[in-house]
Design an enzyme around this catalytic site. Structure first.
Site, PDB file in Angstrom:
ATOM      1  CG  ASP A 105       2.092  -4.030   2.207  1.00  0.00           C
ATOM      2  OD1 ASP A 105       1.849  -3.577   3.350  1.00  0.00           O
ATOM      3  OD2 ASP A 105       1.965  -3.358   1.167  1.00  0.00           O
ATOM      4  CG  HIS A 109       0.823  -0.087   1.711  1.00  0.00           C
ATOM      5  ND1 HIS A 109       2.105  -0.555   1.901  1.00  0.00           N
ATOM      6  CD2 HIS A 109       0.911   1.246   1.731  1.00  0.00           C
ATOM      7  CE1 HIS A 109       2.931   0.462   2.022  1.00  0.00           C
ATOM      8  NE2 HIS A 109       2.237   1.576   1.921  1.00  0.00           N
ATOM      9  CB  SER A 165       3.026   4.546   0.680  1.00  0.00           C
ATOM     10  OG  SER A 165       3.243   3.983   1.961  1.00  0.00           O
TER      11      SER A 165
END
Ligand SMILES: *[C@@H]1O[C@H](CO)[C@@H](O)[C@H](O)[C@H]1NC(C)=O
Ligand SMILES: *[C@@H]1O[C@H](CO)[C@@H](O)[C@H](O)[C@H]1NC(C)=O
Ligand SMILES: *[C@@H]1O[C@H](CO)[C@@H](O)[C@H](O)[C@H]1NC(C)=O
Ligand SMILES: *[C@@H]1O[C@H](CO)[C@@H](O)[C@H](O)[C@H]1NC(C)=O
Ligand SMILES: *[C@@H]1O[C@H](CO)[C@@H](O)[C@H](O)[C@H]1NC(C)=O
Ligand SMILES: *[C@@H]1O[C@H](CO)[C@@H](O)[C@H](O)[C@H]1NC(C)=O
Length: 430
Positions: free
Chosen positions: A405, A408, A162
């Protein structure tokens, strides 16, 4: 599984890996049982090892035969020549107001909600006002016109997890300021995306491959276990099947290797990683699994990639959890970059990068002997300094609310600079 036989197999495989049949003829694993949507976020944090960083540097855009190159300084050369010799990956972040041509969350309509930090409520935006400054030269800002000119009629794939997709989403935003891409995708899970830029006839895609090799997640009691069976001799056909059609391949990997993994080779179980409760099995360090996966990928590329293809590898982009890990309340709420001296260079990601660079140089050396072109996109050092660039609490993922998160990267954000590097590499190579 007896340890004796597995460790001798390991020795043989490790030292004298046979190249034969490393790259599948697209007939194995074509129906991988990836049945489960796993939104598990990389957890890179618990495994900090003492490690002294060295100053390994890589000079892009210069034919190389030695694995490690040291910086050269040539003040008398012209700016363009100097750019070629300059180590783009060693430098610091300097203040620089964001250019007005830079995209915003309004001018780029394809930012995934989970990376659209401003939409999700992030208030500070000063983290956008920094520019990567290589020690010995300037890195040109991304120019979509130049990029699209260089890739006209070509096919470019991001291959990885990702974070690879994160980079693709960033490039998509940068390019969409020049030409609107058409979504050709057909994947509701967002793992395999294809965009086409009609005027430039440029195809940009992302190919989902967590480990780059075949990896099957164990389903225990009907639930995805986050435990994987890795096949060290089987590159993932999800990308190798597309490889022959590519002009540019940008691979990356890393965040998924911090899990319990059972390692297989030639249908034989070699041992496992993080499985202390299996006294009968040979224990391997995750670096071994990581190294073998990368090696399998490069062997496949060197056997099967079209000779025109430019092969690139992006090094690991670190996570930045503070005060805990992803599931114990770790957060990342800084609002500006760290200086070189503030970074903990003993972090495990830095060691992972070392493995990546060693295998990259090995793959490159063998590839160049066959006329292949390889380039590293070595972002680890720069991103180690950007704990401020993650979504943190501003990611709004409905499945994972309650976690931060810190893996990312916000869009827009410092991740966009990866494409500055990409453009510099392409300008020198195409
Ligand atoms: C862009 O971000 C602002 C907050 O800065 C938000 O109000 C708006 O909804 C966002 N727009 C889009 C299209 O994401
Ligand atoms: C567009 O690019 C593809 C390769 O990506 C090529 O096969 C095709 O001929 C090109 N089309 C035009 C109209 O140039
Ligand atoms: C979209 O996916 C479906 C189901 O996998 C497939 O039948 C169809 O051909 C695909 N369409 C395109 C345009 O790829
Ligand atoms: C599967 O679930 C049952 C019932 O909850 C439990 O007894 C069993 O231990 C579970 N098996 C595994 C492998 O977790
Ligand atoms: C280890 O091997 C022995 C003999 O093959 C077997 O009886 C035992 O169940 C194994 N233990 C584990 C944890 O797999
Ligand atoms: C970051 O979050 C932690 C934990 O919630 C908090 O203690 C700290 O004050 C925050 N720092 C900033 C700069 O907001």
């Amino acid at each position: 599984m007896k340890s004796n036989s597995t460790s001798s197999l390991f020795q043989d495989k490790f030292h004298g890996y046979t190249k034969r049949d490393r790259c599948p003829n697209l007939n194995i694993g074509s129906a991988l049982p990836f049945a489960v949507t796993s939104l598990f976020i990389a957890s890179v944090f618990t495994f900090f090892l003492l490690y002294s960083p060295n100053s390994l540097t890589l000079i892009p855009n210069q034919p190389s035969h030695s694995p490690i190159q040291h910086q050269q300084h040539n003040p008398s050369s012209k700016p363009q020549k100097e750019q070629k010799r300059c180590d783009l990956f060693k430098g610091k972040w300097v203040r620089s107001p964001r250019s007005s041509s830079y995209y915003t969350n309004s001018s780029c309509t394809t930012i995934p909600d989970s990376k659209n930090c401003f939409k999700q409520g992030r208030k500070d935006s000063d983290f956008l006002n920094w520019k990567w400054k290589p020690d010995e030269c300037e890195l040109e800002s991304f120019n979509p016109k130049t990029f699209l000119h260089l890739v006209r009629g070509k096919r470019f794939a991001f291959i990885g997890d990702s974070v690879a997709r994160n980079h693709m989403d960033s490039l998509l935003c940068l390019l969409s300021q020049e030409e609107i891409p058409v979504d050709k995708s057909n994947d509701t899970e967002d793992r395999f995306r294809t965009w086409h830029f009609p005027t430039s006839n440029f195809t940009l895609m992302t190919l989902w491959s967590r480990y780059l090799i075949v990896a099957e997640e164990r389903i225990i009691n009907g639930t995805a276990s986050s435990i994987f069976d890795l096949h060290l001799d089987r590159p993932d056909p999800d990308w190798t099947s597309v490889l022959p059609t590519l002009d540019f391949a940008l691979l990356s990997a890393g965040h998924w290797f911090f899990r319990i993994m059972y390692l297989h080779h030639s249908q034989t179980l070699l041992g496992c990683v993080y499985c202390d409760d299996h006294p009968n099995l040979t224990q391997f360090k995750l670096q071994f699994a990581f190294r073998m996966a990368l090696r399998a990928a490069y062997d496949c590329i060197n056997a099967h990639a079209p000779s025109r293809a430019l092969i690139m590898f992006r090094t690991l982009a670190p996570s930045h959890f503070e005060g805990g890990v992803w599931n114990t309340g770790g957060y990342c709420n800084r609002t500006g970059p760290m200086g070189v001296e503030e970074v903990d260079w003993r972090r495990f990601e830095w060691e992972m990068r070392e493995v990546q660079m060693e295998e990259f140089e090995r793959g490159r050396k063998e590839g160049e002997e066959r006329g292949r072109r390889y380039e590293a996109v070595d972002v680890t050092r720069a991103m180690m300094m950007r704990p401020d660039a993650h979504p943190g609490e501003y990611w709004g993922n409905k499945y994972m609310r309650g976690y931060n998160d810190c893996t990312h990267w916000c869009l827009p954000g410092p991740v966009d600079f990866w494409s500055d590097l990409l453009l510099a590499i392409l300008k020198a190579q195409v």
